[in-house]
Design an enzyme around this catalytic site. Structure first.
Site, PDB file in Angstrom:
ATOM      1  N   GLY A 167      61.105 106.879  -7.576  1.00 37.92           N
ATOM      2  CA  GLY A 167      60.984 105.867  -9.011  1.00 37.92           C
ATOM      3  C   GLY A 167      60.829 104.318  -8.529  1.00 37.92           C
ATOM      4  O   GLY A 167      59.827 103.977  -9.140  1.00 37.92           O
ATOM      5  N   ASP A 168      61.446 104.069  -7.815  1.00 38.42           N
ATOM      6  CA  ASP A 168      61.340 102.467  -7.397  1.00 38.42           C
ATOM      7  C   ASP A 168      60.140 102.303  -6.543  1.00 38.42           C
ATOM      8  O   ASP A 168      59.479 101.138  -6.631  1.00 38.42           O
ATOM      9  CB  ASP A 168      62.605 102.112  -6.695  1.00 38.42           C
ATOM     10  CG  ASP A 168      63.751 101.552  -7.560  1.00 38.42           C
ATOM     11  OD1 ASP A 168      63.442 101.116  -8.546  1.00 38.42           O
ATOM     12  OD2 ASP A 168      64.989 101.999  -7.243  1.00 38.42           O
ATOM     13  N   ILE A 169      60.106 103.162  -5.414  1.00 37.06           N
ATOM     14  CA  ILE A 169      58.884 103.036  -4.498  1.00 37.06           C
ATOM     15  C   ILE A 169      57.493 103.142  -5.278  1.00 37.06           C
ATOM     16  O   ILE A 169      56.722 102.192  -4.807  1.00 37.06           O
ATOM     17  CB  ILE A 169      59.092 103.954  -3.449  1.00 37.06           C
ATOM     18  CG1 ILE A 169      60.330 103.874  -2.526  1.00 37.06           C
ATOM     19  CG2 ILE A 169      57.939 103.873  -2.310  1.00 37.06           C
ATOM     20  CD1 ILE A 169      60.479 102.521  -2.104  1.00 37.06           C
TER      21      ILE A 169
END
Length: 404
Positions: A167-169
């Site tokens: 999600g963040d990457i």
């Protein structure tokens, strides 16, 4: 050689993961990234373990090559310094909950008056608009809300998070792409603009196949383990001693026939249920037990030799330690050493760019909190030692080098 982004200056207000990952990539590509941190605490990920020789390896993994300055953005004098810095940078990146920068009087509409060429990149869980805009979010929330956990794991089992912080990457990667695109567009228009990146949007985007299947067939995708929804065999099989990944797309030569011959099941070749990759995927409940039993008869190494000999795409299931020692990974310079002046040398995962002329290697490990405050403000804003001392004394800045 210098990096391709040499001369680009980035003011980095990001914290934890999505934003720092994006600015780390920019730094690896040669941008001068100035990380703006809060007094005393800094980026909260400085407190994340494990620690090695007093250094947070979590913080190291996302902030190598950057400079760190400490500014109190809640103080008027701290804001004055910040506004001056904005006039000297190309890009500003932040990943606060929407509205945070506006509340401090530091939103895009305010900053673009100071620097019309500023590219302002904002990353948040749900974006700057929409009914969820004000909600905070982290990676696991994005994975859950974005649907990827609903298609990850084994059939009939509880939902599973992707092992990496996808999600963040993915949001960090999309933000990087958008920043580079806006830098290119600015060369034409001479103007900056705002970038609005949402973790949820990015999850929808990276699940292109799942969404296009649902939107056009009405079928809701479900977890398939390591199987592919369209092609077969396209999964990980257990072997005599470990696992092996086998991947065959329909219509690519005579791979299916060769595979059947290698595993000793010639009778499958002419079976009407298994003629194409799609046919095999639709009838995999019948096919899978046969293939699994066959693959268990030999070791991973034996299957790799036999399948590679006839051109079947395959690979071992490696643990992280094996990947780090893999000769291909090492030859591609994907594990490199960075140095910290106090804590020594550390090995980190490299960014994957391979450029024929430009350099893209981080010059140093992660910075100590505020270690570059004095240098950046003196060189960029021409501040005297007297001015720096006065700002340091009133708490607007910190000229520290405090330890993580």
């Amino acid at each position: 050689m210098s990096g391709p982004l040499k001369g680009i200056r980035v003011l980095d207000l990001t914290w934890v993961l999505a934003g720092p990952f994006a600015t780390m990539i920019l730094s690896d590509l040669g941008a001068d990234v100035i990380k703006v941190e809060r007094p005393e605490v800094g980026d909260i990920s400085r407190g994340n373990g494990p620690y090695v020789r007093g250094l947070s390896t979590y913080f190291l993994s996302l902030n190598r090559g950057k400079k760190s300055i400490v500014l109190d953005l809640k103080s008027e004098k701290g804001k004055e310094v910040f506004f001056k810095l904005v006039e000297h940078v190309d890009v500003l990146v932040e990943n606060f909950t929407p509205g945070t920068m506006d509340k401090m009087g530091l939103g895009y509409d305010t900053l673009k008056k100071r620097n019309p060429k500023l590219i302002y990149a904002a990353c948040s869980g749900f974006g700057q608009t929409g009914p969820y805009a004000g909600k905070p979010s982290f990676d696991i929330i994005a994975q859950a809300a974005g649907g990827i956990m609903s298609i990850t794991g084994e059939p009939g089992r509880p939902p599973v998070k992707v092992g990496a912080a996808i999600g963040d990457i993915s949001a960090g990667l999309f933000m990087c792409i958008a920043i580079l695109a806006c830098l290119r567009e600015r060369n034409v228009s001479g103007e900056g603009q705002m970038i609005d990146i949402s973790l949820l949007d990015c999850q929808v985007s990276i699940q292109e196949n799942a969404f296009v299947r649902y939107l056009n067939t009405g079928e809701v995708p479900v977890p398939l383990g390591t199987r592919h929804p369209v092609f077969a065999p396209f999964q990980v099989f257990p072997t005599k001693d470990n696992y092996i990944a086998v991947a065959m797309m329909g219509g690519v030569g005579n791979q299916w026939e060769l595979y059947c011959a290698v595993i000793g099941h010639l009778e499958l070749i002419d079976d009407e249920r298994f003629q194409t990759g799609w046919d095999r995927a639709q009838n995999f409940e019948v096919l899978e037990p046969v293939l699994t039993a066959a693959m268990k008869t030999k070791t991973t190494g034996e299957w790799l030799r036999e399948l590679e000999e006839v051109g079947i795409p395959c690979g071992p299931l490696n643990t992280i330690d094996k990947v780090a020692a893999d000769p291909q990974v090492i030859s591609r310079d994907m594990i490199l050493e960075v140095k910290h002046p106090r804590a020594g040398s550390f090995r980190v995962a490299n960014t994957p760019f391979k450029l024929s002329r430009s350099r893209n290697r981080p010059a140093k490990a992660s910075p100590d909190l505020g270690e570059d405050t004095r240098q950046v403000l003196a060189e960029l804003l021409g501040m005297s030692e007297r001015e720096l001392s006065a700002l340091n004394e009133c708490g607007a800045i910190s000229c520290g080098g405090e330890k993580d």
